[in-house]
Scaffold this motif. Structure first.
Motif, short mmCIF file in Angstrom:
data_model
loop_
_atom_site.label_atom_id
_atom_site.label_comp_id
_atom_site.label_asym_id
_atom_site.label_seq_id
_atom_site.Cartn_x
_atom_site.Cartn_y
_atom_site.Cartn_z
N THR A 28 43.44 36.02 28.46
CA THR A 28 42.91 35.00 29.37
C THR A 28 44.01 34.45 30.26
N ARG A 50 46.18 36.41 37.51
CA ARG A 50 45.61 37.25 38.58
C ARG A 50 44.67 36.44 39.48
N GLU A 51 43.88 35.56 38.85
CA GLU A 51 42.88 34.82 39.60
C GLU A 51 43.51 33.79 40.52
N ALA A 58 45.61 41.27 42.05
CA ALA A 58 44.37 41.62 41.34
C ALA A 58 44.54 42.85 40.46
N GLY A 105 45.34 35.45 43.34
CA GLY A 105 44.62 36.60 43.89
C GLY A 105 44.34 36.54 45.38
N ASN A 106 44.39 35.34 45.97
CA ASN A 106 44.11 35.22 47.40
C ASN A 106 45.37 35.27 48.25
N HIS A 159 46.66 24.43 38.11
CA HIS A 159 45.75 25.05 37.13
C HIS A 159 46.21 24.87 35.69
N ALA A 191 44.58 37.03 32.96
CA ALA A 191 43.48 36.99 33.92
C ALA A 191 43.60 35.77 34.82
N ALA A 192 44.04 34.64 34.26
CA ALA A 192 44.21 33.42 35.06
C ALA A 192 45.31 33.60 36.09
N SER A 201 48.05 40.77 46.94
CA SER A 201 47.14 40.40 45.86
C SER A 201 47.58 40.96 44.52
#
Length: 208
Positions: free
Chosen positions: A57, A63-64, A74, A67-68, A42, A60-61, A72
């Motif tokens: 940002t 976490r994203e 999240a 996140g799976n 990424h 947030a990235a 998690s």
């Protein structure tokens, strides 16, 4: 020689580039290798460092992309992410700061770093805890990749520093731990000094 330009990581403050990977992996119950693969896929480290994404940002990235995973992230708080991210920074040797402050009597001093705002805030917090001035006061000018939206070893970032600070390349020394950055600076006529372990910046400054 009239001007000295310093890198930050592994020149002024020691760093461990793999420490954030280890810490994020531990938080997400992942292997370090799997975490590294995600981050490379990424490119959020590089995008953050070159100002393509801001701190929020970036968080947030993180976490994203993680996140799976079994644990998690999240709901990771900003402070959790920042703490893991800042583990790249090791203990700041105060004697290096004091040497740089002494050099200001005879040279114009500048900082040029591939970095991000989260790390800079943490370095300044540590400087304050040591009774030292922030980076923006320690140097005449600071140049951060995330502000300039370009990074070393791009020739453009060195040209920007020379132009903005009205520096002559032949009157300027640049200290960095990365061989590619040294080559790029030297190609522009700057006296580029490769800071390589086990020596530290204090060893390279003995004749200044």
């Amino acid at each position: 020689m009239k001007n000295l330009i310093f890198d930050l990581g592994d020149v002024i403050i020691p760093i461990d580039l793999r420490a954030p990977l280890r810490n994020f992996a531990m938080l997400a119950n992942m292997t370090e290798e799997a975490t590294e693969a995600l981050w490379k896929q990424h490119g959020i480290w590089q995008r953050h460092e070159t100002g393509l994404i801001d701190d929020d940002t970036f968080r947030a990235a993180v976490r994203e992309i993680m996140g799976n995973q079994p644990n998690s992230p999240a709901n990771w708080a900003d402070e959790v992410i920042d703490t893991a991210w800042n583990t790249v920074l090791l203990d700041l040797p105060v004697e290096r700061i004091e040497r740089i402050r002494a050099l200001a009597l005879n040279y114009r001093l500048f900082l040029l770093s591939n970095t991000n705002a989260i790390h800079i805030r943490e370095v300044n917090r540590r400087l304050d805890s040591l009774g030292q001035p922030p980076l923006e006061t320690l140097f005449e000018r600071v140049f951060y990749s995330h502000d300039l939206k370009m990074a070393k070893p791009s020739p453009g970032i060195f040209q920007h520093v020379l132009r903005e600070a009205s520096l002559a390349a032949e009157e300027t020394a640049f200290f960095d731990d990365n061989a590619g950055n040294i080559e790029a600076a030297a190609a522009l006529g700057i006296q580029a000094v490769h800071v390589a372990a086990p020596l530290t910046i204090l060893d390279y400054l003995k004749d200044y």
